[in-house]
Motif scaffolding. Structure first.
Motif, PDB file in Angstrom:
ATOM      1  N   MET A   5      -8.590   5.583  -5.638  1.00  0.00           N
ATOM      2  CA  MET A   5      -8.197   4.906  -6.890  1.00  0.00           C
ATOM      3  C   MET A   5      -7.188   3.574  -6.469  1.00  0.00           C
ATOM      4  O   MET A   5      -7.198   2.961  -7.839  1.00  0.00           O
ATOM      5  N   GLY A   6      -6.145   3.708  -5.630  1.00  0.00           N
ATOM      6  CA  GLY A   6      -5.932   2.831  -4.873  1.00  0.00           C
ATOM      7  C   GLY A   6      -6.461   1.407  -5.074  1.00  0.00           C
ATOM      8  O   GLY A   6      -6.378   0.158  -5.638  1.00  0.00           O
ATOM      9  N   ARG A   7      -8.103   1.647  -4.695  1.00  0.00           N
ATOM     10  CA  ARG A   7      -8.779   0.555  -4.280  1.00  0.00           C
ATOM     11  C   ARG A   7      -9.534  -0.080  -5.576  1.00  0.00           C
ATOM     12  O   ARG A   7      -9.295  -1.078  -6.204  1.00  0.00           O
ATOM     13  N   VAL A   8      -9.471   0.818  -6.627  1.00  0.00           N
ATOM     14  CA  VAL A   8      -9.586   0.295  -7.695  1.00  0.00           C
ATOM     15  C   VAL A   8      -8.715  -0.081  -8.910  1.00  0.00           C
ATOM     16  O   VAL A   8      -9.000  -1.748  -9.241  1.00  0.00           O
ATOM     17  N   HIS A   9      -7.734   0.431  -9.019  1.00  0.00           N
ATOM     18  CA  HIS A   9      -6.592   0.090  -9.306  1.00  0.00           C
ATOM     19  C   HIS A   9      -5.395  -1.094  -8.962  1.00  0.00           C
ATOM     20  O   HIS A   9      -4.406  -1.716  -9.240  1.00  0.00           O
ATOM     21  N   TRP A  11      -3.060  -1.746  -4.689  1.00  0.00           N
ATOM     22  CA  TRP A  11      -1.523  -1.181  -4.222  1.00  0.00           C
ATOM     23  C   TRP A  11      -0.905  -2.144  -4.474  1.00  0.00           C
ATOM     24  O   TRP A  11       0.838  -2.064  -3.736  1.00  0.00           O
ATOM     25  N   VAL A  12      -0.534  -2.861  -4.466  1.00  0.00           N
ATOM     26  CA  VAL A  12       0.498  -3.908  -5.122  1.00  0.00           C
ATOM     27  C   VAL A  12       0.807  -3.936  -6.172  1.00  0.00           C
ATOM     28  O   VAL A  12       0.220  -4.117  -7.089  1.00  0.00           O
ATOM     29  N   LYS A  18       8.736  -9.299  -7.472  1.00  0.00           N
ATOM     30  CA  LYS A  18       8.711  -8.923  -6.103  1.00  0.00           C
ATOM     31  C   LYS A  18       6.825  -8.440  -6.158  1.00  0.00           C
ATOM     32  O   LYS A  18       6.983  -7.598  -7.306  1.00  0.00           O
ATOM     33  N   ASN A  19       6.407  -8.817  -5.263  1.00  0.00           N
ATOM     34  CA  ASN A  19       5.543  -8.184  -5.047  1.00  0.00           C
ATOM     35  C   ASN A  19       5.388  -6.564  -4.433  1.00  0.00           C
ATOM     36  O   ASN A  19       5.734  -6.542  -2.911  1.00  0.00           O
ATOM     37  N   VAL A  20       5.295  -5.160  -4.747  1.00  0.00           N
ATOM     38  CA  VAL A  20       5.789  -4.079  -3.926  1.00  0.00           C
ATOM     39  C   VAL A  20       4.458  -3.626  -3.483  1.00  0.00           C
ATOM     40  O   VAL A  20       4.019  -3.355  -4.365  1.00  0.00           O
ATOM     41  N   PRO A  21       4.181  -3.112  -2.266  1.00  0.00           N
ATOM     42  CA  PRO A  21       3.490  -2.522  -2.546  1.00  0.00           C
ATOM     43  C   PRO A  21       3.630  -0.784  -2.516  1.00  0.00           C
ATOM     44  O   PRO A  21       4.794  -0.231  -1.738  1.00  0.00           O
ATOM     45  N   TYR A  45       2.403   6.229   4.201  1.00  0.00           N
ATOM     46  CA  TYR A  45       1.172   5.793   4.141  1.00  0.00           C
ATOM     47  C   TYR A  45       1.192   4.794   3.573  1.00  0.00           C
ATOM     48  O   TYR A  45       1.776   5.105   2.521  1.00  0.00           O
ATOM     49  N   ILE A  46       1.688   3.803   4.070  1.00  0.00           N
ATOM     50  CA  ILE A  46       1.290   2.217   2.642  1.00  0.00           C
ATOM     51  C   ILE A  46      -0.036   1.637   2.946  1.00  0.00           C
ATOM     52  O   ILE A  46      -0.373   1.120   4.148  1.00  0.00           O
ATOM     53  N   PRO A  47      -0.693   1.711   1.862  1.00  0.00           N
ATOM     54  CA  PRO A  47      -2.270   1.956   2.423  1.00  0.00           C
ATOM     55  C   PRO A  47      -2.931   0.207   2.572  1.00  0.00           C
ATOM     56  O   PRO A  47      -4.036  -0.031   3.486  1.00  0.00           O
ATOM     57  N   VAL A  48      -2.242  -0.647   1.835  1.00  0.00           N
ATOM     58  CA  VAL A  48      -2.009  -2.102   1.763  1.00  0.00           C
ATOM     59  C   VAL A  48      -2.128  -2.603   3.422  1.00  0.00           C
ATOM     60  O   VAL A  48      -2.550  -3.293   3.765  1.00  0.00           O
ATOM     61  N   THR A  49      -1.320  -2.290   4.374  1.00  0.00           N
ATOM     62  CA  THR A  49      -1.180  -2.404   5.551  1.00  0.00           C
ATOM     63  C   THR A  49      -2.191  -1.628   7.095  1.00  0.00           C
ATOM     64  O   THR A  49      -1.673  -2.348   7.423  1.00  0.00           O
TER      65      THR A  49
END
Length: 84
Positions: A5-9, A11-12, A18-21, A45-49
């Motif tokens: 779902m994060g990949r679809v919608h 993660w930032v 400000k861009n917040v992950p 867990y921070i998926p974007v990093t």
């Protein structure tokens, strides 16, 4: 499913310019008191990093973070945790 779902919608998020992950967290307690467990910290867990962190401490002592490693997704169901 959360990762999909994060990949679809995304993660930032844009919060006040400000861009917040976004992160996934799991709280833990070191207490044996099942009726009133303490909150001794959480895993983040921070998926974007791909970072996996452990946060301990609290209000009085401040929060301390420890980077546990990096999560690399190989496909939708398989990942690798490269420990620090």
């Amino acid at each position: 499913m959360i990762i999909s779902m994060g990949r679809v919608h995304g993660w930032v998020m844009d919060v006040g310019g400000k861009n917040v992950p976004l992160s996934i967290v799991a709280f833990f307690s070191n207490s044996d008191d099942l009726d009133h467990p303490s909150c001794d910290g959480f895993f983040q867990y921070i998926p974007v990093t791909g970072e996996l962190k452990k946060w301990t401490g609290g209000v009085r002592g401040g929060w301390r973070q420890e980077v546990l490693g990096m999560v690399t997704w190989q496909d939708e169901t398989h990942y690798r945790n490269d420990e620090k």
